[in-house]
Design a protein around this motif. Structure first.
Motif, mmCIF file in Angstrom:
data_model
loop_
_atom_site.group_PDB
_atom_site.id
_atom_site.type_symbol
_atom_site.label_atom_id
_atom_site.label_comp_id
_atom_site.label_asym_id
_atom_site.label_seq_id
_atom_site.Cartn_x
_atom_site.Cartn_y
_atom_site.Cartn_z
ATOM 1 N N GLU A 166 -22.017 10.303 -8.440
ATOM 2 C CA GLU A 166 -21.890 8.986 -9.062
ATOM 3 C C GLU A 166 -21.044 8.103 -8.154
ATOM 4 O O GLU A 166 -19.926 8.460 -7.805
ATOM 5 C CB GLU A 166 -21.233 9.110 -10.427
ATOM 6 C CG GLU A 166 -22.031 9.927 -11.411
ATOM 7 C CD GLU A 166 -21.299 10.118 -12.715
ATOM 8 O OE1 GLU A 166 -20.403 9.308 -13.037
ATOM 9 O OE2 GLU A 166 -21.617 11.090 -13.400
ATOM 10 N N LYS A 207 -21.732 -2.188 -10.646
ATOM 11 C CA LYS A 207 -22.317 -1.111 -11.445
ATOM 12 C C LYS A 207 -22.060 0.242 -10.803
ATOM 13 O O LYS A 207 -21.544 0.344 -9.702
ATOM 14 C CB LYS A 207 -23.812 -1.325 -11.624
ATOM 15 C CG LYS A 207 -24.603 -1.305 -10.333
ATOM 16 C CD LYS A 207 -26.072 -1.500 -10.593
ATOM 17 C CE LYS A 207 -26.825 -1.456 -9.268
ATOM 18 N NZ LYS A 207 -28.247 -1.535 -9.468
ATOM 19 N N THR A 208 -22.440 1.278 -11.523
ATOM 20 C CA THR A 208 -22.351 2.643 -11.024
ATOM 21 C C THR A 208 -23.764 3.173 -10.839
ATOM 22 O O THR A 208 -24.607 3.029 -11.721
ATOM 23 C CB THR A 208 -21.589 3.526 -12.026
ATOM 24 O OG1 THR A 208 -20.287 2.990 -12.217
ATOM 25 C CG2 THR A 208 -21.468 4.941 -11.528
ATOM 26 N N TYR A 209 -24.031 3.774 -9.707
ATOM 27 C CA TYR A 209 -25.348 4.349 -9.472
ATOM 28 C C TYR A 209 -25.195 5.775 -8.954
ATOM 29 O O TYR A 209 -24.083 6.215 -8.648
ATOM 30 C CB TYR A 209 -26.169 3.483 -8.509
ATOM 31 C CG TYR A 209 -25.583 3.296 -7.143
ATOM 32 C CD1 TYR A 209 -25.977 4.101 -6.090
ATOM 33 C CD2 TYR A 209 -24.632 2.312 -6.896
ATOM 34 C CE1 TYR A 209 -25.440 3.928 -4.829
ATOM 35 C CE2 TYR A 209 -24.096 2.131 -5.643
ATOM 36 C CZ TYR A 209 -24.501 2.950 -4.620
ATOM 37 O OH TYR A 209 -23.969 2.791 -3.370
ATOM 38 N N THR A 210 -26.314 6.496 -8.913
ATOM 39 C CA THR A 210 -26.268 7.905 -8.530
ATOM 40 C C THR A 210 -27.143 8.159 -7.315
ATOM 41 O O THR A 210 -28.133 7.466 -7.092
ATOM 42 C CB THR A 210 -26.756 8.804 -9.686
ATOM 43 O OG1 THR A 210 -28.100 8.477 -10.010
ATOM 44 C CG2 THR A 210 -25.875 8.668 -10.902
#
Length: 120
Positions: free
Chosen positions: A82, A88-91
């Motif tokens: 992560e 934002k947070t993305y993976t």
């Protein structure tokens, strides 16, 4: 006198499934946490010396890693990282199927230490 054709087909299907599993699952994994950038590198084991047809390199600044998860399916293991950006947070994910359990434990320890440092 001849074995049944269904056994012949079962053997062929078994060989085909195992070859597909080795081709798609067997990847070389490398983790480097030295310096400011953390690198997760995947590349194919078969024919990777001649051309890198399945390479996947993830380079992330240490301060942007928020968390991770390791999914252990029956015949497939995946590392999901992560990453925090400004909004934002993305993976990102990486294949760790053929990594030994000891190396996975070292990877967990290193990532846990890095995340604890980022939270403080």
């Amino acid at each position: 006198m001849f074995p049944s054709l269904k056994y012949y087909y079962l053997v062929l299907i078994g060989i085909f499934v195992s070859l597909v599993y080795v081709y798609f699952g067997w990847k070389y994994f490398e983790y480097d946490s030295e310096g400011e950038v953390v690198v997760f590198l995947n590349r194919g084991v078969i024919l990777s010396n001649f051309f890198n047809y399945r390479g996947n390199a993830i380079e992330i600044r240490r301060s942007r890693i928020v968390g991770y998860k390791i999914y252990n399916f029956l015949i497939y293991k995946r590392l999901v990282i992560e990453i925090k950006s400004k909004s934002k947070t993305y993976t990102r994910h990486s294949n760790i199927t053929f990594v030994s359990p000891n190396k996975i434990n070292y990877l967990r320890q290193s990532l846990d230490k890095l995340i604890a440092k980022n939270k403080s």
